[in-house]
Write a protein that holds these residues in place. Structure first.
Motif, PDB file in Angstrom:
ATOM      1  N   VAL A 166      -9.569   0.147  31.120  1.00 55.78           N
ATOM      2  CA  VAL A 166      -8.332  -0.342  31.735  1.00 55.78           C
ATOM      3  C   VAL A 166      -7.178  -0.110  30.758  1.00 55.78           C
ATOM      4  O   VAL A 166      -7.251  -0.491  29.595  1.00 55.78           O
ATOM      5  N   THR A 167      -6.112   0.526  31.247  1.00 54.88           N
ATOM      6  CA  THR A 167      -4.964   0.816  30.399  1.00 54.88           C
ATOM      7  C   THR A 167      -3.703   0.038  30.797  1.00 54.88           C
ATOM      8  O   THR A 167      -2.810  -0.153  29.999  1.00 54.88           O
ATOM      9  N   ARG A 168      -3.635  -0.381  32.076  1.00 49.71           N
ATOM     10  CA  ARG A 168      -2.457  -1.120  32.542  1.00 49.71           C
ATOM     11  C   ARG A 168      -2.874  -2.095  33.636  1.00 49.71           C
ATOM     12  O   ARG A 168      -3.713  -1.769  34.465  1.00 49.71           O
ATOM     13  N   LEU A 169      -2.265  -3.275  33.633  1.00 48.42           N
ATOM     14  CA  LEU A 169      -2.566  -4.297  34.635  1.00 48.42           C
ATOM     15  C   LEU A 169      -1.446  -4.368  35.662  1.00 48.42           C
ATOM     16  O   LEU A 169      -0.294  -4.149  35.338  1.00 48.42           O
ATOM     17  N   GLY A 170      -1.805  -4.681  36.895  1.00 52.51           N
ATOM     18  CA  GLY A 170      -0.828  -4.791  37.964  1.00 52.51           C
ATOM     19  C   GLY A 170      -0.555  -3.453  38.620  1.00 52.51           C
ATOM     20  O   GLY A 170      -1.085  -2.413  38.229  1.00 52.51           O
ATOM     21  N   GLY A 226      -4.762 -19.851  30.386  1.00 49.81           N
ATOM     22  CA  GLY A 226      -3.664 -18.947  30.055  1.00 49.81           C
ATOM     23  C   GLY A 226      -4.041 -17.729  29.242  1.00 49.81           C
ATOM     24  O   GLY A 226      -3.199 -16.869  28.997  1.00 49.81           O
ATOM     25  N   SER A 227      -5.294 -17.592  28.824  1.00 54.57           N
ATOM     26  CA  SER A 227      -5.671 -16.461  27.970  1.00 54.57           C
ATOM     27  C   SER A 227      -5.982 -15.186  28.744  1.00 54.57           C
ATOM     28  O   SER A 227      -5.959 -14.095  28.179  1.00 54.57           O
ATOM     29  N   ILE A 228      -6.279 -15.287  30.030  1.00 54.57           N
ATOM     30  CA  ILE A 228      -6.588 -14.123  30.852  1.00 54.57           C
ATOM     31  C   ILE A 228      -6.145 -14.428  32.275  1.00 54.57           C
ATOM     32  O   ILE A 228      -6.140 -15.584  32.693  1.00 54.57           O
ATOM     33  N   GLU A 229      -5.741 -13.378  33.000  1.00 54.57           N
ATOM     34  CA  GLU A 229      -5.283 -13.547  34.374  1.00 54.57           C
ATOM     35  C   GLU A 229      -6.088 -12.652  35.306  1.00 54.57           C
ATOM     36  O   GLU A 229      -6.645 -11.647  34.887  1.00 54.57           O
ATOM     37  N   ALA A 230      -6.099 -13.030  36.577  1.00 52.50           N
ATOM     38  CA  ALA A 230      -6.755 -12.222  37.601  1.00 52.50           C
ATOM     39  C   ALA A 230      -5.731 -11.257  38.204  1.00 52.50           C
ATOM     40  O   ALA A 230      -4.570 -11.607  38.392  1.00 52.50           O
ATOM     41  N   HIS A 231      -6.184 -10.035  38.488  1.00 54.71           N
ATOM     42  CA  HIS A 231      -5.323  -8.999  39.060  1.00 54.71           C
ATOM     43  C   HIS A 231      -6.043  -8.299  40.199  1.00 54.71           C
ATOM     44  O   HIS A 231      -7.266  -8.163  40.184  1.00 54.71           O
ATOM     45  N   ARG A 232      -5.280  -7.804  41.165  1.00 57.00           N
ATOM     46  CA  ARG A 232      -5.824  -7.003  42.258  1.00 57.00           C
ATOM     47  C   ARG A 232      -5.626  -5.508  42.008  1.00 57.00           C
ATOM     48  O   ARG A 232      -6.238  -4.690  42.683  1.00 57.00           O
ATOM     49  N   ALA A 233      -4.749  -5.155  41.094  1.00 56.08           N
ATOM     50  CA  ALA A 233      -4.453  -3.743  40.834  1.00 56.08           C
ATOM     51  C   ALA A 233      -4.463  -3.483  39.332  1.00 56.08           C
ATOM     52  O   ALA A 233      -4.080  -4.339  38.538  1.00 56.08           O
ATOM     53  N   PHE A 234      -4.914  -2.285  38.970  1.00 54.24           N
ATOM     54  CA  PHE A 234      -4.898  -1.868  37.569  1.00 54.24           C
ATOM     55  C   PHE A 234      -4.973  -0.352  37.489  1.00 54.24           C
ATOM     56  O   PHE A 234      -5.300   0.326  38.460  1.00 54.24           O
ATOM     57  N   THR A 235      -4.667   0.177  36.313  1.00 53.55           N
ATOM     58  CA  THR A 235      -4.779   1.606  36.039  1.00 53.55           C
ATOM     59  C   THR A 235      -5.789   1.782  34.924  1.00 53.55           C
ATOM     60  O   THR A 235      -5.852   0.970  33.995  1.00 53.55           O
ATOM     61  N   ALA A 237      -5.327   4.862  39.455  1.00 47.98           N
ATOM     62  CA  ALA A 237      -4.912   3.511  39.826  1.00 47.98           C
ATOM     63  C   ALA A 237      -5.909   2.956  40.838  1.00 47.98           C
ATOM     64  O   ALA A 237      -6.384   3.688  41.708  1.00 47.98           O
ATOM     65  N   PHE A 238      -6.228   1.680  40.708  1.00 47.28           N
ATOM     66  CA  PHE A 238      -7.149   1.002  41.618  1.00 47.28           C
ATOM     67  C   PHE A 238      -6.440  -0.166  42.274  1.00 47.28           C
ATOM     68  O   PHE A 238      -5.692  -0.885  41.625  1.00 47.28           O
ATOM     69  N   THR A 239      -6.719  -0.378  43.558  1.00 47.87           N
ATOM     70  CA  THR A 239      -6.294  -1.573  44.266  1.00 47.87           C
ATOM     71  C   THR A 239      -7.560  -2.234  44.778  1.00 47.87           C
ATOM     72  O   THR A 239      -8.306  -1.635  45.556  1.00 47.87           O
ATOM     73  N   LEU A 240      -7.838  -3.456  44.317  1.00 52.17           N
ATOM     74  CA  LEU A 240      -9.084  -4.155  44.634  1.00 52.17           C
ATOM     75  C   LEU A 240      -8.948  -5.054  45.849  1.00 52.17           C
ATOM     76  O   LEU A 240      -7.843  -5.478  46.201  1.00 52.17           O
ATOM     77  N   ASP A 241     -10.089  -5.394  46.458  1.00 49.86           N
ATOM     78  CA  ASP A 241     -10.098  -6.266  47.630  1.00 49.86           C
ATOM     79  C   ASP A 241      -9.904  -7.737  47.289  1.00 49.86           C
ATOM     80  O   ASP A 241      -9.619  -8.545  48.168  1.00 49.86           O
ATOM     81  N   ARG A 242     -10.058  -8.107  46.032  1.00 48.99           N
ATOM     82  CA  ARG A 242      -9.875  -9.489  45.603  1.00 48.99           C
ATOM     83  C   ARG A 242      -9.453  -9.507  44.132  1.00 48.99           C
ATOM     84  O   ARG A 242      -9.720  -8.571  43.391  1.00 48.99           O
ATOM     85  N   PRO A 243      -8.806 -10.577  43.690  1.00 57.45           N
ATOM     86  CA  PRO A 243      -8.405 -10.651  42.284  1.00 57.45           C
ATOM     87  C   PRO A 243      -9.611 -10.807  41.360  1.00 57.45           C
ATOM     88  O   PRO A 243     -10.542 -11.549  41.658  1.00 57.45           O
ATOM     89  N   VAL A 244      -9.579 -10.084  40.252  1.00 57.44           N
ATOM     90  CA  VAL A 244     -10.648 -10.106  39.253  1.00 57.44           C
ATOM     91  C   VAL A 244     -10.003 -10.304  37.883  1.00 57.44           C
ATOM     92  O   VAL A 244      -8.943  -9.738  37.604  1.00 57.44           O
ATOM     93  N   ALA A 245     -10.638 -11.100  37.019  1.00 60.25           N
ATOM     94  CA  ALA A 245     -10.127 -11.324  35.663  1.00 60.25           C
ATOM     95  C   ALA A 245     -10.160  -9.995  34.910  1.00 60.25           C
ATOM     96  O   ALA A 245     -11.208  -9.372  34.772  1.00 60.25           O
ATOM     97  N   LEU A 246      -8.990  -9.557  34.434  1.00 63.94           N
ATOM     98  CA  LEU A 246      -8.859  -8.249  33.778  1.00 63.94           C
ATOM     99  C   LEU A 246      -8.042  -8.351  32.498  1.00 63.94           C
ATOM    100  O   LEU A 246      -7.131  -9.171  32.398  1.00 63.94           O
ATOM    101  N   GLU A 247      -8.359  -7.442  31.557  1.00 66.06           N
ATOM    102  CA  GLU A 247      -7.595  -7.310  30.318  1.00 66.06           C
ATOM    103  C   GLU A 247      -7.468  -5.830  29.985  1.00 66.06           C
ATOM    104  O   GLU A 247      -8.343  -5.031  30.328  1.00 66.06           O
ATOM    105  N   LYS A 248      -6.403  -5.466  29.305  1.00 67.99           N
ATOM    106  CA  LYS A 248      -6.280  -4.097  28.802  1.00 67.99           C
ATOM    107  C   LYS A 248      -7.422  -3.834  27.836  1.00 67.99           C
ATOM    108  O   LYS A 248      -7.814  -4.708  27.070  1.00 67.99           O
ATOM    109  N   GLY A 249      -7.959  -2.626  27.879  1.00 71.26           N
ATOM    110  CA  GLY A 249      -9.052  -2.250  26.988  1.00 71.26           C
ATOM    111  C   GLY A 249     -10.426  -2.582  27.536  1.00 71.26           C
ATOM    112  O   GLY A 249     -11.438  -2.197  26.956  1.00 71.26           O
ATOM    113  N   GLN A 250     -10.483  -3.267  28.662  1.00 74.20           N
ATOM    114  CA  GLN A 250     -11.763  -3.636  29.270  1.00 74.20           C
ATOM    115  C   GLN A 250     -12.435  -2.396  29.878  1.00 74.20           C
ATOM    116  O   GLN A 250     -11.781  -1.526  30.426  1.00 74.20           O
TER     117      GLN A 250
END
Length: 178
Positions: free
Chosen positions: A173-177, A84-93, A144-157
């Motif tokens: 990274v400034t925004r997730l999703g 629960g501490s980090i989630e995978a995302h396919r899109a981020f800004t 904005a990026f849309t990735l081909d697969r989910p990757v573990a991401l956090e703001k500030g990364q």
């Protein structure tokens, strides 16, 4: 802990995963989530080792190997973390700065295909500059990026970008999703 390498010990004896502990601590018996890639799983760490051998606990900044149960599907693109501490995302800004043209920077237009480096993960993705139709070499801006697969991401990364096989820029990274 971003997964740097994976070794299957064979015959169901376990999977050895190496990486650098980014924050917190890890011990044998801890429950961790394997985040990103093909899906998430929750597993129990069997043992922790450093270059000096087995240890009871490893903390942030330590390169370690952890033994996971045999049959655990783990890949370099994934992260071991507290559930629960980090989630995978396919899109981020991200706020990025492109290299100047003389250093190999190139124009980023709507729909540009890029390779995106996030920790130990390398994913391909589509770029969409937020400020209009393109971002010129040497410029900074929100993308904005849309990735081909989910990757573990956090703001500030931190994120690094490659275009046409060459380094193109980096940012945060400034925004997730989407």
């Amino acid at each position: 802990m971003p997964v740097e390498d994976v070794f299957d010990r064979g015959w169901g004896r376990g999977v050895l995963v190496t990486g650098l502990v980014e924050r917190g601590r890890v011990r044998g018996g801890d429950t961790v989530a394997v985040v990103g890639g093909d899906g998430d799983a929750v597993v129990v760490i069997g043992a922790v080792e450093t270059g000096d051998g087995p240890v009871l606990e490893a903390s942030a900044g330590t390169s370690i190997s952890v033994l996971l149960p045999g049959g655990t599907a783990v890949h370099r693109v994934q992260v071991l973390a507290s559930p629960g501490s980090i989630e995978a995302h396919r899109a981020f800004t991200a706020e990025i700065t492109l290299l100047p043209e003389e250093d190999g920077g190139s124009v980023v237009r709507v729909g540009t295909e890029a390779l995106v480096h996030l920790r130990t993960a390398l994913a391909s993705g589509t770029v969409l500059p937020a400020s209009g139709t393109e971002l010129r070499p040497g410029a900074s801006g929100r993308v904005a990026f849309t990735l081909d697969r989910p990757v573990a991401l956090e703001k500030g990364q931190r994120v690094a970008i490659r275009l046409r096989g060459r380094a193109a820029g980096s940012g945060t990274v400034t925004r997730l999703g989407a």
